[in-house]
Design an enzyme around this catalytic site. Sequence first.
Site: not given
Length: 146
Positions: A7, A43, A60, A84, A134
């Site tokens: 994502h 989220e 996301q 991110h 991530e």
Amino acid sequence: MLTRIDHIGIACHDLDATVAFYRATYGFEVFHTEVNEEQGVREAMLKINDTSDGGSTYLQLLEPVREDSTVAKWLAKNGEGVHHIAFGTGDVDADAADIRERGVRVLYDEPRRGSMGSRITFLHPKDCHGVLTELVTSAAVESPEH
């Protein structure tokens, strides 16, 4: 090792308005929503497509629920936008250890709970050319939750 883009995380001030934008502009629908108290965010995961390894790729959208959350601090400094990028992996523990051995700072000693029951950790952006990165090992997702 890393199998896909899991994502792209986008920080926003108003989750509902941001979801409405992505729905009206691109036709993306919400696949999953949740509040992650540990991360201090509300989220929405917007599913973009399925991937050959059985996972999916998402946007996301992240709205802070606390002023002291990492996303709230990031928004105050940077404004809305890409927060991110997350890469999918079959084994977040092993890949984080391997990346740590290569000299990249891994932000969590042990992976934490992420969206939809996943296991996650982050890599320091200063070690990743300015990009907060991530690593995600997805949990099996049977059906959409709203």
